[in-house]
Design a protein around this motif. Structure first.
Motif, PDB file in Angstrom:
ATOM      1  N   MET A   3       0.546  -1.117  -0.129  1.00  0.00           N
ATOM      2  CA  MET A   3       0.107   0.176  -0.034  1.00  0.00           C
ATOM      3  C   MET A   3       0.899   1.178  -0.105  1.00  0.00           C
ATOM      4  O   MET A   3       0.473   2.268  -0.593  1.00  0.00           O
ATOM      5  CB  MET A   3      -0.900  -0.011   1.025  1.00  0.00           C
ATOM      6  CG  MET A   3      -1.744   1.045   1.425  1.00  0.00           C
ATOM      7  SD  MET A   3      -3.109   0.794  -0.148  1.00  0.00           S
ATOM      8  CE  MET A   3      -4.198   2.321   0.292  1.00  0.00           C
ATOM      9  N   LYS A   4       1.978   1.096   0.701  1.00  0.00           N
ATOM     10  CA  LYS A   4       2.690   2.441   0.796  1.00  0.00           C
ATOM     11  C   LYS A   4       3.399   2.718  -0.535  1.00  0.00           C
ATOM     12  O   LYS A   4       3.579   3.801  -0.936  1.00  0.00           O
ATOM     13  CB  LYS A   4       3.863   2.216   1.956  1.00  0.00           C
ATOM     14  CG  LYS A   4       4.879   1.268   1.589  1.00  0.00           C
ATOM     15  CD  LYS A   4       5.979   1.055   2.686  1.00  0.00           C
ATOM     16  CE  LYS A   4       7.164   0.138   2.615  1.00  0.00           C
ATOM     17  NZ  LYS A   4       8.051   0.200   3.526  1.00  0.00           N
ATOM     18  N   TYR A   5       3.641   1.787  -1.517  1.00  0.00           N
ATOM     19  CA  TYR A   5       4.248   1.875  -2.742  1.00  0.00           C
ATOM     20  C   TYR A   5       3.361   2.758  -3.570  1.00  0.00           C
ATOM     21  O   TYR A   5       3.463   3.450  -4.196  1.00  0.00           O
ATOM     22  CB  TYR A   5       4.649   0.522  -3.445  1.00  0.00           C
ATOM     23  CG  TYR A   5       5.872  -0.083  -2.570  1.00  0.00           C
ATOM     24  CD1 TYR A   5       7.027   0.489  -2.797  1.00  0.00           C
ATOM     25  CD2 TYR A   5       5.584  -1.129  -2.099  1.00  0.00           C
ATOM     26  CE1 TYR A   5       8.042  -0.066  -1.874  1.00  0.00           C
ATOM     27  CE2 TYR A   5       6.487  -1.907  -1.293  1.00  0.00           C
ATOM     28  CZ  TYR A   5       7.847  -1.206  -1.432  1.00  0.00           C
ATOM     29  OH  TYR A   5       9.012  -1.939  -0.712  1.00  0.00           O
ATOM     30  N   ILE A   6       2.083   2.337  -3.487  1.00  0.00           N
ATOM     31  CA  ILE A   6       0.652   2.934  -4.376  1.00  0.00           C
ATOM     32  C   ILE A   6       0.904   4.365  -3.714  1.00  0.00           C
ATOM     33  O   ILE A   6       0.711   5.350  -4.574  1.00  0.00           O
ATOM     34  CB  ILE A   6      -0.287   2.284  -4.095  1.00  0.00           C
ATOM     35  CG1 ILE A   6      -0.364   0.908  -4.868  1.00  0.00           C
ATOM     36  CG2 ILE A   6      -1.682   2.807  -4.711  1.00  0.00           C
ATOM     37  CD1 ILE A   6      -1.378  -0.185  -4.462  1.00  0.00           C
ATOM     38  N   MET A   7       0.719   4.741  -2.516  1.00  0.00           N
ATOM     39  CA  MET A   7       0.491   6.200  -2.089  1.00  0.00           C
ATOM     40  C   MET A   7       1.753   6.959  -2.288  1.00  0.00           C
ATOM     41  O   MET A   7       1.644   8.065  -2.607  1.00  0.00           O
ATOM     42  CB  MET A   7       0.448   6.195  -0.361  1.00  0.00           C
ATOM     43  CG  MET A   7      -0.922   5.521  -0.192  1.00  0.00           C
ATOM     44  SD  MET A   7      -2.358   6.201  -0.863  1.00  0.00           S
ATOM     45  CE  MET A   7      -2.033   7.948  -0.145  1.00  0.00           C
ATOM     46  N   VAL A   8       2.883   6.460  -2.357  1.00  0.00           N
ATOM     47  CA  VAL A   8       4.082   7.076  -2.703  1.00  0.00           C
ATOM     48  C   VAL A   8       3.866   7.578  -4.338  1.00  0.00           C
ATOM     49  O   VAL A   8       4.408   8.488  -4.652  1.00  0.00           O
ATOM     50  CB  VAL A   8       5.343   6.171  -2.397  1.00  0.00           C
ATOM     51  CG1 VAL A   8       6.751   6.904  -3.256  1.00  0.00           C
ATOM     52  CG2 VAL A   8       5.578   6.128  -0.908  1.00  0.00           C
ATOM     53  N   ALA A   9       3.477   6.441  -5.063  1.00  0.00           N
ATOM     54  CA  ALA A   9       3.558   6.612  -6.439  1.00  0.00           C
ATOM     55  C   ALA A   9       2.474   7.929  -6.605  1.00  0.00           C
ATOM     56  O   ALA A   9       2.686   8.885  -7.407  1.00  0.00           O
ATOM     57  CB  ALA A   9       2.884   5.712  -7.218  1.00  0.00           C
ATOM     58  N   ILE A  10       1.345   7.969  -6.027  1.00  0.00           N
ATOM     59  CA  ILE A  10       0.397   9.163  -6.201  1.00  0.00           C
ATOM     60  C   ILE A  10       0.947  10.420  -5.678  1.00  0.00           C
ATOM     61  O   ILE A  10       0.703  11.285  -6.561  1.00  0.00           O
ATOM     62  CB  ILE A  10      -0.912   8.591  -5.293  1.00  0.00           C
ATOM     63  CG1 ILE A  10      -1.607   7.131  -6.020  1.00  0.00           C
ATOM     64  CG2 ILE A  10      -1.889   9.769  -5.278  1.00  0.00           C
ATOM     65  CD1 ILE A  10      -2.865   6.770  -5.235  1.00  0.00           C
ATOM     66  N   TRP A  11       1.515  10.413  -4.596  1.00  0.00           N
ATOM     67  CA  TRP A  11       2.198  11.728  -4.133  1.00  0.00           C
ATOM     68  C   TRP A  11       3.105  11.996  -4.835  1.00  0.00           C
ATOM     69  O   TRP A  11       3.290  13.348  -5.025  1.00  0.00           O
ATOM     70  CB  TRP A  11       2.126  11.681  -2.573  1.00  0.00           C
ATOM     71  CG  TRP A  11       0.876  11.516  -1.850  1.00  0.00           C
ATOM     72  CD1 TRP A  11       0.382  10.688  -1.055  1.00  0.00           C
ATOM     73  CD2 TRP A  11       0.366  12.908  -1.487  1.00  0.00           C
ATOM     74  NE1 TRP A  11      -0.642  11.104  -0.354  1.00  0.00           N
ATOM     75  CE2 TRP A  11      -0.745  12.505  -0.916  1.00  0.00           C
ATOM     76  CE3 TRP A  11       0.324  14.183  -2.074  1.00  0.00           C
ATOM     77  CZ2 TRP A  11      -1.931  13.408  -0.274  1.00  0.00           C
ATOM     78  CZ3 TRP A  11      -0.648  15.046  -1.549  1.00  0.00           C
ATOM     79  CH2 TRP A  11      -1.859  14.469  -0.879  1.00  0.00           C
ATOM     80  N   SER A  12       4.110  11.325  -5.654  1.00  0.00           N
ATOM     81  CA  SER A  12       4.948  11.552  -6.216  1.00  0.00           C
ATOM     82  C   SER A  12       4.505  12.328  -7.526  1.00  0.00           C
ATOM     83  O   SER A  12       5.056  13.249  -8.019  1.00  0.00           O
ATOM     84  CB  SER A  12       6.099  10.342  -6.431  1.00  0.00           C
ATOM     85  OG  SER A  12       6.569  10.003  -5.332  1.00  0.00           O
ATOM     86  N   ALA A  13       3.395  11.715  -8.126  1.00  0.00           N
ATOM     87  CA  ALA A  13       2.855  12.234  -9.134  1.00  0.00           C
ATOM     88  C   ALA A  13       2.507  13.500  -9.229  1.00  0.00           C
ATOM     89  O   ALA A  13       2.569  14.391  -9.893  1.00  0.00           O
ATOM     90  CB  ALA A  13       1.833  11.199  -9.747  1.00  0.00           C
ATOM     91  N   ILE A  14       1.700  13.749  -8.118  1.00  0.00           N
ATOM     92  CA  ILE A  14       0.937  14.816  -7.580  1.00  0.00           C
ATOM     93  C   ILE A  14       2.094  15.985  -7.400  1.00  0.00           C
ATOM     94  O   ILE A  14       2.168  17.202  -8.176  1.00  0.00           O
ATOM     95  CB  ILE A  14       0.213  14.925  -6.370  1.00  0.00           C
ATOM     96  CG1 ILE A  14      -1.268  13.949  -6.743  1.00  0.00           C
ATOM     97  CG2 ILE A  14      -0.113  16.426  -6.027  1.00  0.00           C
ATOM     98  CD1 ILE A  14      -1.898  13.724  -5.642  1.00  0.00           C
ATOM     99  N   PHE A  15       3.150  15.933  -6.646  1.00  0.00           N
ATOM    100  CA  PHE A  15       4.151  16.728  -6.308  1.00  0.00           C
ATOM    101  C   PHE A  15       4.805  17.082  -7.315  1.00  0.00           C
ATOM    102  O   PHE A  15       5.498  18.203  -7.844  1.00  0.00           O
ATOM    103  CB  PHE A  15       4.949  16.601  -5.056  1.00  0.00           C
ATOM    104  CG  PHE A  15       4.176  16.610  -3.761  1.00  0.00           C
ATOM    105  CD1 PHE A  15       3.346  17.674  -3.641  1.00  0.00           C
ATOM    106  CD2 PHE A  15       4.092  15.626  -2.836  1.00  0.00           C
ATOM    107  CE1 PHE A  15       2.702  17.870  -2.511  1.00  0.00           C
ATOM    108  CE2 PHE A  15       3.479  15.986  -1.975  1.00  0.00           C
ATOM    109  CZ  PHE A  15       2.895  16.857  -1.536  1.00  0.00           C
TER     110      PHE A  15
END
Length: 65
Positions: free
Chosen positions: A1-13
């Motif tokens: 789950m943490k890999y998905i959240m990091v991917a989402i926030w990395s894409a946003i920022f």
């Protein structure tokens, strides 16, 4: 789950940062390229930082009294 959240926030920022940098440099803004680069950098950081920090941590030595 943490890999998905990091991917989402990395894409946003990454998109925010990419847009600002492209406007300051009067360059073209490529949504897909910025997202891919940001996600790759975020995932590499997620894996590399704990690995580097873990190896630099001092080893605990058990002392007997």
């Amino acid at each position: 789950m943490k890999y998905i959240m990091v991917a989402i926030w990395s894409a946003i920022f990454g998109e925010i940062l990419g847009y600002i940098v492209s406007q300051l440099n009067s360059g073209t803004y490529n949504f897909i390229a910025v997202a891919v680069i940001a996600v790759v950098v975020g995932e590499v950081a997620l894996i590399a930082i704990p690995a580097i920090s873990g190896s630099a941590a001092p080893k605990e030595v058990a002392t007997e009294e």
